[in-house]
Design a protein around this motif. Structure first.
Motif, PDB file in Angstrom:
ATOM      1  N   LEU A   8      38.801  45.349  37.145  1.00 13.82           N
ATOM      2  CA  LEU A   8      39.349  45.278  38.245  1.00 13.82           C
ATOM      3  C   LEU A   8      39.960  43.901  38.620  1.00 13.82           C
ATOM      4  CD1 LEU A   8      37.128  47.748  40.441  1.00 13.82           C
ATOM      5  CD2 LEU A   8      39.020  48.432  38.788  1.00 13.82           C
ATOM      6  N   ALA A   9      39.232  43.026  38.698  1.00 16.26           N
ATOM      7  CA  ALA A   9      39.678  41.607  38.962  1.00 16.26           C
ATOM      8  C   ALA A   9      40.977  41.330  38.215  1.00 16.26           C
ATOM      9  CB  ALA A   9      38.585  40.625  38.590  1.00 16.26           C
ATOM     10  N   LYS A  10      41.012  41.693  36.776  1.00 15.78           N
ATOM     11  CA  LYS A  10      42.176  41.224  36.070  1.00 15.78           C
ATOM     12  C   LYS A  10      43.217  42.207  36.247  1.00 15.78           C
ATOM     13  CE  LYS A  10      41.351  39.661  31.940  1.00 15.78           C
ATOM     14  NZ  LYS A  10      41.490  38.167  32.111  1.00 15.78           N
ATOM     15  N   VAL A  11      43.250  43.377  36.578  1.00 15.07           N
ATOM     16  CA  VAL A  11      44.419  44.063  36.869  1.00 15.07           C
ATOM     17  C   VAL A  11      44.952  43.938  37.956  1.00 15.07           C
ATOM     18  CG1 VAL A  11      43.352  46.023  37.906  1.00 15.07           C
ATOM     19  CG2 VAL A  11      45.021  46.502  36.145  1.00 15.07           C
ATOM     20  N   LEU A  12      44.468  42.976  38.881  1.00 14.30           N
ATOM     21  CA  LEU A  12      45.297  42.864  40.369  1.00 14.30           C
ATOM     22  C   LEU A  12      46.648  42.634  40.335  1.00 14.30           C
ATOM     23  CD1 LEU A  12      45.083  42.343  43.382  1.00 14.30           C
ATOM     24  CD2 LEU A  12      44.326  40.105  42.699  1.00 14.30           C
ATOM     25  N   PRO A  13      47.200  41.801  39.524  1.00 10.73           N
ATOM     26  CA  PRO A  13      48.739  41.667  39.192  1.00 10.73           C
ATOM     27  C   PRO A  13      49.531  42.912  39.174  1.00 10.73           C
ATOM     28  CG  PRO A  13      47.510  39.944  38.038  1.00 10.73           C
ATOM     29  CD  PRO A  13      46.628  41.029  38.253  1.00 10.73           C
ATOM     30  N   TYR A  14      48.911  43.731  38.413  1.00  4.68           N
ATOM     31  CA  TYR A  14      49.589  45.042  38.062  1.00  4.68           C
ATOM     32  C   TYR A  14      49.795  45.769  39.324  1.00  4.68           C
ATOM     33  CZ  TYR A  14      50.758  49.644  36.191  1.00  4.68           C
ATOM     34  OH  TYR A  14      51.185  50.819  35.878  1.00  4.68           O
TER      35      TYR A  14
ATOM     36  N   ASN B  43      46.816  52.994  51.879  1.00  4.64           N
ATOM     37  CA  ASN B  43      45.890  53.179  50.815  1.00  4.64           C
ATOM     38  C   ASN B  43      46.163  51.877  49.511  1.00  4.64           C
ATOM     39  OD1 ASN B  43      44.618  55.487  51.444  1.00  4.64           O
ATOM     40  ND2 ASN B  43      46.001  56.900  50.294  1.00  4.64           N
ATOM     41  N   LYS B  44      47.595  51.450  49.495  1.00  5.42           N
ATOM     42  CA  LYS B  44      47.682  50.219  48.904  1.00  5.42           C
ATOM     43  C   LYS B  44      47.143  48.955  49.192  1.00  5.42           C
ATOM     44  CE  LYS B  44      51.176  47.680  46.279  1.00  5.42           C
ATOM     45  NZ  LYS B  44      52.603  47.348  45.823  1.00  5.42           N
ATOM     46  N   ASN B  45      47.151  48.890  50.455  1.00  2.00           N
ATOM     47  CA  ASN B  45      46.545  47.817  51.161  1.00  2.00           C
ATOM     48  C   ASN B  45      44.922  47.837  51.119  1.00  2.00           C
ATOM     49  OD1 ASN B  45      48.927  46.781  52.080  1.00  2.00           O
ATOM     50  ND2 ASN B  45      48.819  47.698  53.976  1.00  2.00           N
ATOM     51  N   MET B  46      44.531  48.772  50.995  1.00  2.00           N
ATOM     52  CA  MET B  46      42.859  49.231  50.679  1.00  2.00           C
ATOM     53  C   MET B  46      42.521  48.863  49.421  1.00  2.00           C
ATOM     54  SD  MET B  46      41.146  52.332  52.786  1.00  2.00           S
ATOM     55  CE  MET B  46      42.303  53.627  52.007  1.00  2.00           C
ATOM     56  N   LEU B  47      43.496  49.093  48.441  1.00  2.24           N
ATOM     57  CA  LEU B  47      43.369  48.918  47.008  1.00  2.24           C
ATOM     58  C   LEU B  47      43.381  47.196  46.817  1.00  2.24           C
ATOM     59  CD1 LEU B  47      43.085  49.815  43.994  1.00  2.24           C
ATOM     60  CD2 LEU B  47      45.619  49.976  44.183  1.00  2.24           C
ATOM     61  N   LEU B  48      44.479  46.747  47.168  1.00  4.96           N
ATOM     62  CA  LEU B  48      44.510  45.174  46.949  1.00  4.96           C
ATOM     63  C   LEU B  48      43.468  44.498  47.579  1.00  4.96           C
ATOM     64  CD1 LEU B  48      48.355  45.060  47.413  1.00  4.96           C
ATOM     65  CD2 LEU B  48      46.948  45.131  45.338  1.00  4.96           C
ATOM     66  N   GLU B  49      42.789  44.827  48.838  1.00  2.00           N
ATOM     67  CA  GLU B  49      41.888  44.216  49.548  1.00  2.00           C
ATOM     68  C   GLU B  49      40.667  44.422  48.356  1.00  2.00           C
ATOM     69  OE1 GLU B  49      39.094  44.388  53.513  1.00  2.00           O
ATOM     70  OE2 GLU B  49      40.829  45.474  53.414  1.00  2.00           O
ATOM     71  N   LEU B  50      40.490  45.595  48.133  1.00  2.00           N
ATOM     72  CA  LEU B  50      39.245  45.733  47.075  1.00  2.00           C
ATOM     73  C   LEU B  50      39.405  44.804  46.012  1.00  2.00           C
ATOM     74  CD1 LEU B  50      36.554  47.607  46.244  1.00  2.00           C
ATOM     75  CD2 LEU B  50      38.276  49.380  45.113  1.00  2.00           C
ATOM     76  N   LEU B  51      40.585  44.810  45.356  1.00  4.15           N
ATOM     77  CA  LEU B  51      40.441  44.262  44.168  1.00  4.15           C
ATOM     78  C   LEU B  51      40.497  42.573  44.321  1.00  4.15           C
ATOM     79  CD1 LEU B  51      43.604  45.965  42.469  1.00  4.15           C
ATOM     80  CD2 LEU B  51      41.207  46.077  41.988  1.00  4.15           C
ATOM     81  N   GLN B  52      40.830  42.191  45.590  1.00  4.16           N
ATOM     82  CA  GLN B  52      40.780  40.571  45.949  1.00  4.16           C
ATOM     83  C   GLN B  52      39.084  40.570  45.923  1.00  4.16           C
ATOM     84  OE1 GLN B  52      42.571  38.108  46.086  1.00  4.16           O
ATOM     85  NE2 GLN B  52      44.815  38.926  46.291  1.00  4.16           N
ATOM     86  N   VAL B  53      38.566  41.453  46.499  1.00  2.00           N
ATOM     87  CA  VAL B  53      36.956  41.256  46.727  1.00  2.00           C
ATOM     88  C   VAL B  53      36.360  41.277  45.252  1.00  2.00           C
ATOM     89  CG1 VAL B  53      34.713  42.211  47.542  1.00  2.00           C
ATOM     90  CG2 VAL B  53      36.977  42.366  48.854  1.00  2.00           C
ATOM     91  N   ALA B  54      36.662  42.163  44.488  1.00  2.00           N
ATOM     92  CA  ALA B  54      36.308  42.033  43.011  1.00  2.00           C
ATOM     93  C   ALA B  54      36.775  40.860  42.367  1.00  2.00           C
ATOM     94  CB  ALA B  54      36.934  43.200  42.165  1.00  2.00           C
ATOM     95  N   LYS B  55      37.829  40.288  42.593  1.00  2.00           N
ATOM     96  CA  LYS B  55      38.189  39.127  42.014  1.00  2.00           C
ATOM     97  C   LYS B  55      37.331  37.797  42.403  1.00  2.00           C
ATOM     98  CE  LYS B  55      42.201  36.132  41.071  1.00  2.00           C
ATOM     99  NZ  LYS B  55      43.719  35.665  41.559  1.00  2.00           N
ATOM    100  N   SER B  56      36.678  37.894  43.652  1.00  2.00           N
ATOM    101  CA  SER B  56      35.970  36.738  44.426  1.00  2.00           C
ATOM    102  C   SER B  56      34.557  36.745  43.702  1.00  2.00           C
ATOM    103  CB  SER B  56      35.875  36.992  45.715  1.00  2.00           C
ATOM    104  OG  SER B  56      35.092  38.030  46.260  1.00  2.00           O
ATOM    105  N   PHE B  57      34.283  37.595  43.106  1.00  2.00           N
ATOM    106  CA  PHE B  57      32.972  37.876  42.508  1.00  2.00           C
ATOM    107  C   PHE B  57      32.751  36.414  41.603  1.00  2.00           C
ATOM    108  CE2 PHE B  57      29.648  39.072  39.135  1.00  2.00           C
ATOM    109  CZ  PHE B  57      28.606  39.373  40.120  1.00  2.00           C
ATOM    110  N   PRO B  58      31.457  35.992  41.866  1.00  2.00           N
ATOM    111  CA  PRO B  58      31.425  34.349  41.398  1.00  2.00           C
ATOM    112  C   PRO B  58      30.823  34.268  39.891  1.00  2.00           C
ATOM    113  CG  PRO B  58      29.329  34.687  42.917  1.00  2.00           C
ATOM    114  CD  PRO B  58      30.552  36.005  43.117  1.00  2.00           C
ATOM    115  N   LEU B  59      30.278  35.319  39.339  1.00  2.00           N
ATOM    116  CA  LEU B  59      29.692  35.114  38.263  1.00  2.00           C
ATOM    117  C   LEU B  59      30.243  36.426  37.145  1.00  2.00           C
ATOM    118  CD1 LEU B  59      26.051  34.754  39.162  1.00  2.00           C
ATOM    119  CD2 LEU B  59      27.507  32.860  38.056  1.00  2.00           C
ATOM    120  N   HIS B  60      31.637  36.563  36.953  1.00  2.27           N
ATOM    121  CA  HIS B  60      32.377  37.476  36.052  1.00  2.27           C
ATOM    122  C   HIS B  60      31.709  37.408  34.669  1.00  2.27           C
ATOM    123  CE1 HIS B  60      34.716  39.959  38.711  1.00  2.27           C
ATOM    124  NE2 HIS B  60      35.337  38.604  39.290  1.00  2.27           N
ATOM    125  N   PHE B  61      31.887  38.238  33.798  1.00  2.00           N
ATOM    126  CA  PHE B  61      31.775  38.484  32.532  1.00  2.00           C
ATOM    127  C   PHE B  61      32.829  37.843  31.606  1.00  2.00           C
ATOM    128  CE2 PHE B  61      32.443  40.607  28.403  1.00  2.00           C
ATOM    129  CZ  PHE B  61      31.201  40.370  27.753  1.00  2.00           C
TER     130      PHE B  61
END
Length: 461
Positions: free
Chosen positions: A306-312, A331-349
């Protein structure tokens, strides 16, 4: 202290110890740093339950994500003695044509900004053919090229043909994943085929607790896990993903179990005993907690995707098109907000640890990985319970889409931002809906583990 008070104290301590041990046996090993990762269970729990879960559930209730097109009538490609489940709760209620928004039913999916604007200018009471006729030649050509775009070589799973007359829309909110009564040899055969034939495991290595092998309960689990740890990181990750998916499904079935049924109502809820049978350390000979740790590993993989697909999704030309402009924009705004939160996770695989080293060997391994996962997605057509088949197909497609994203980094980074250019990386609507709903299932499982911890701690025996 008199004898009576001493007895009371002893009984109280036994009760506390028993209650604590029930939770301890399921969760004592589900803590700390995960294997092959730099992340720990506690960080995932906090991040999911507070930041991800509420936003994700709201997004999944929207029209774009609740309607999923699927073919539940594909024949089983692997064995002929295939029957259909006759249990009441195995049935799936498909949508009538009027229940699905027109924008979703459109074969073009309206991904381009121009297409969206053109469609909004049409009279939506006309038939769908008139909508398509309103598009400019350039837009029709772009949409035609997009639809013909075949990225099967990039996919990790099989997708249903959405143009097939057997494919139908299903409202996922009206067909929730829960315990249907589907169990026994028929269900075991599905998972046995996955684990024994599609997890890079030689037949000489015996899997503990295999329900189709009479003496598997006596198999040395340590020997199996020594074999697993001796695999390359990619094959080890593959097994953990499948085990994590299996564990997540078992959590759902335990959390939405039919507790009571009468003429007036059906009561669904948490079945603690069912959860213990699947995850208690003693009852599963040490396997249960390992399964739960694999669930967290699966969570990290899908979160990273989810974090990596944000630019798409962040491109101006991309729309979650349903034909309802205000809701679509929200809905697109909600989606982008969710993906930004996912990207902010500090310990990604760190997916760069996979398929590294010798390029030729890595490419072959990746193709083996991809081919094997595609095979698993085909096995979902052998599930006899239609409700289980629906959610099995969706979750394997979602995980396959996550893997496709993780290993398409260059294509995603090179995507053009102009509306007239066709990106080399594409996601169909089916992939998008399955990606987010599959992660929604994993997120829900992590949230439900908190509930089961509490229930087991309060358990009276």
């Amino acid at each position: 202290m008199n004898v009576f008070m001493l007895l009371v104290c002893v009984l109280a301590s036994v009760h506390v110890t028993t209650a604590e041990s029930a939770a301890h046996r399921c969760f004592c090993q589900v803590t700390g740093t995960l294997d092959d990762c730099a992340c720990d269970v506690e960080t995932i729990d906090k991040f999911n339950n507070k930041d991800i879960f509420p936003k994700l559930q709201k997004l999944l209730s929207s029209d774009y994500f609740r309607f999923y097109k699927v073919n539940l009538n594909n024949p089983c490609p692997f064995w002929s003695d295939h029957s259909q489940c006759g249990l009441t709760y195995c049935a799936v209620k498909s949508c009538t044509p009027g229940e699905v928004p027109e924008g979703i039913k459109s074969s073009s999916y309206k991904y381009s900004e121009e297409a969206s604007q053109d469609v909004e200018g049409c009279d939506m009471t006309e038939k769908l053919g008139a909508v398509n006729g309103s598009l400019s030649d350039e837009t029709r050509q772009a949409l035609s090229e997009w639809k013909k775009h075949d990225d099967d070589s990039d996919r990790f799973c099989m997708l249903d043909d959405e143009d097939s007359p057997q494919s139908q829309y299903v409202d996922l909110l009206l067909n929730p994943e829960r315990f249907t009564g589907y169990k026994g040899p028929e269900a075991w055969r599905i998972w046995n085929s996955i684990y024994e034939e599609n997890c890079f495991k030689p037949y000489s290595v015996k899997r503990p607790l295999n329900p189709l092998v009479s003496n598997s309960g006596n198999i040395d689990g340590q020997g199996f896990h020594r074999w697993l740890e001796g695999l390359c990181v990619e094959k080890r990750a593959f097994f953990r993903l499948i085990s994590g998916l299996h564990a997540s499904i078992n959590v759902h079935l335990s959390a939405r179990f039919l507790l009571e049924e009468n003429w007036f109502e059906m009561q669904w809820g948490h079945n603690v005993s069912e959860f213990q049978v699947r995850f208690d350390e003693e009852l599963t000979k040490g396997e249960g907690p390992k399964r739960l740790r694999n669930l967290y590993f699966l969570y990290l993989i899908e979160l990273r995707a989810l974090a990596k697909v944000l630019p798409y999704f962040d491109r101006p030309a991309f729309h979650l098109y349903t034909g309802q402009s205000e809701q679509d924009a929200e809905n697109k705004n909600m989606l982008l907000e969710l993906l930004q939160v996912a990207k902010s996770f500090p310990l990604h695989f760190d997916e760069t640890t996979l398929f590294a080293g010798n390029k030729k060997e890595a490419l072959k391994l990746k193709e083996d990985f991809k081919r094997t996962f595609k095979n698993i997605s085909r096995i979902m057509d052998c599930v006899e319970c239609f409700k289980c088949r629906l959610w099995g197909k969706l979750q394997t497609q979602g995980l396959g889409t996550a893997l496709k994203i993780l290993f398409s980094e260059r294509q995603i980074e090179a995507m053009p931002n102009t509306r007239n250019s066709t990106p080399s990386f594409q996601l169909s609507r089916q992939e998008i809906v399955s990606l987010f709903n599959a992660f929604g299932r994993i997120s829900t499982s992590v949230r439900e583990l908190e509930n089961f911890r509490s229930l087991l701690s309060d358990l009276k025996q």
